[in-house]
Design a protein around this motif. Structure first.
Motif, mmCIF file in Angstrom:
data_model
loop_
_atom_site.group_PDB
_atom_site.id
_atom_site.type_symbol
_atom_site.label_atom_id
_atom_site.label_comp_id
_atom_site.label_asym_id
_atom_site.label_seq_id
_atom_site.Cartn_x
_atom_site.Cartn_y
_atom_site.Cartn_z
ATOM 1 N N UNK A 1 -55.119 -96.310 4.235
ATOM 2 C CA UNK A 1 -55.442 -96.343 5.666
ATOM 3 C C UNK A 1 -56.091 -97.687 5.972
ATOM 4 N N UNK A 2 -55.518 -98.433 6.906
ATOM 5 C CA UNK A 2 -56.001 -99.771 7.246
ATOM 6 C C UNK A 2 -56.728 -99.727 8.582
ATOM 7 N N UNK A 3 -57.846 -100.465 8.670
ATOM 8 C CA UNK A 3 -58.630 -100.439 9.909
ATOM 9 C C UNK A 3 -59.410 -101.743 10.069
ATOM 10 N N UNK A 4 -60.213 -101.785 11.105
ATOM 11 C CA UNK A 4 -61.055 -102.938 11.437
ATOM 12 C C UNK A 4 -60.233 -104.231 11.532
ATOM 13 N N UNK A 5 -59.141 -104.162 12.263
ATOM 14 C CA UNK A 5 -58.278 -105.337 12.437
ATOM 15 C C UNK A 5 -59.002 -106.417 13.235
ATOM 16 N N UNK A 6 -58.892 -107.659 12.762
ATOM 17 C CA UNK A 6 -59.450 -108.826 13.459
ATOM 18 C C UNK A 6 -58.431 -109.948 13.404
ATOM 19 N N UNK A 7 -58.511 -110.838 14.401
ATOM 20 C CA UNK A 7 -57.593 -111.983 14.411
ATOM 21 C C UNK A 7 -58.050 -113.048 13.418
ATOM 22 N N UNK A 8 -57.100 -113.483 12.594
ATOM 23 C CA UNK A 8 -57.305 -114.604 11.672
ATOM 24 C C UNK A 8 -56.114 -115.527 11.878
ATOM 25 N N UNK B 1 -59.923 -100.973 4.165
ATOM 26 C CA UNK B 1 -58.866 -100.122 3.652
ATOM 27 C C UNK B 1 -59.501 -98.964 2.900
ATOM 28 N N UNK B 2 -59.024 -97.774 3.165
ATOM 29 C CA UNK B 2 -59.453 -96.585 2.428
ATOM 30 C C UNK B 2 -58.207 -95.973 1.802
ATOM 31 N N UNK B 3 -58.290 -95.687 0.513
ATOM 32 C CA UNK B 3 -57.155 -95.093 -0.193
ATOM 33 C C UNK B 3 -57.498 -93.667 -0.589
ATOM 34 N N UNK B 4 -56.470 -92.824 -0.584
ATOM 35 C CA UNK B 4 -56.651 -91.445 -1.018
ATOM 36 C C UNK B 4 -55.453 -91.026 -1.862
ATOM 37 N N UNK B 5 -55.712 -90.085 -2.753
ATOM 38 C CA UNK B 5 -54.645 -89.445 -3.524
ATOM 39 C C UNK B 5 -54.573 -88.022 -3.007
ATOM 40 N N UNK B 6 -53.483 -87.718 -2.295
ATOM 41 C CA UNK B 6 -53.424 -86.444 -1.597
ATOM 42 C C UNK B 6 -54.575 -86.403 -0.603
#
Length: 85
Positions: A36-43, A52-57
Motif C-alpha cells: 500500500x503506497x501513500x504520502x505522495x509528494x512531488x519530486x 509504503x506498508x506491506x502485508x501478507x494476506x
C-alpha cells in the motif's frame, strides 16, 4: 484486469498508484503480498509515494517511510558488488 495475477490499484480521484497486490503461491493456497503506497509528494514534478506498508494476506508485515527521494543521481556501482569471500 490483473496481469500474471498482479493487481495494480490506481486512486480514481488523484490517479496516483495506491496499491500493488501480488498473488500467493500455489494458485491462491498461500496468502498474497500487498504493498500500500501513500504520502505522495512531488519530486522533480513527479508524484512519488513516501510511505509504503506491506502485508501478507491480512497480516501487517512492515512499514517504510522515506525522508528523501532523488532522481538522476549517479550511484557508485561498487555498492552492488558481492562481498569478498
Amino acid at each position: 484486469g490483473p496481469v500474471n495475477g498482479i493487481q495494480v490499484c490506481i486512486d480514481a480521484a488523484s490517479y496516483l498508484l495506491h496499491a500493488i497486490a501480488f498473488p500467493g503461491a500455489g494458485g491462491g493456497e498461500s496468502p498474497g503480498v500487498t504493498s500500500h503506497l501513500s504520502e505522495h509528494r512531488k519530486v522533480d514534478g513527479v508524484q512519488v509515494p513516501f510511505a509504503m506498508a506491506m502485508s501478507i494476506g491480512p497480516e501487517p508485515l512492515l512499514k517504510m517511510t522515506f525522508d528523501k527521494v532523488t532522481h538522476g543521481v549517479d550511484v557508485d556501482a561498487a555498492i552492488f558488488a558481492l562481498p569478498a569471500e
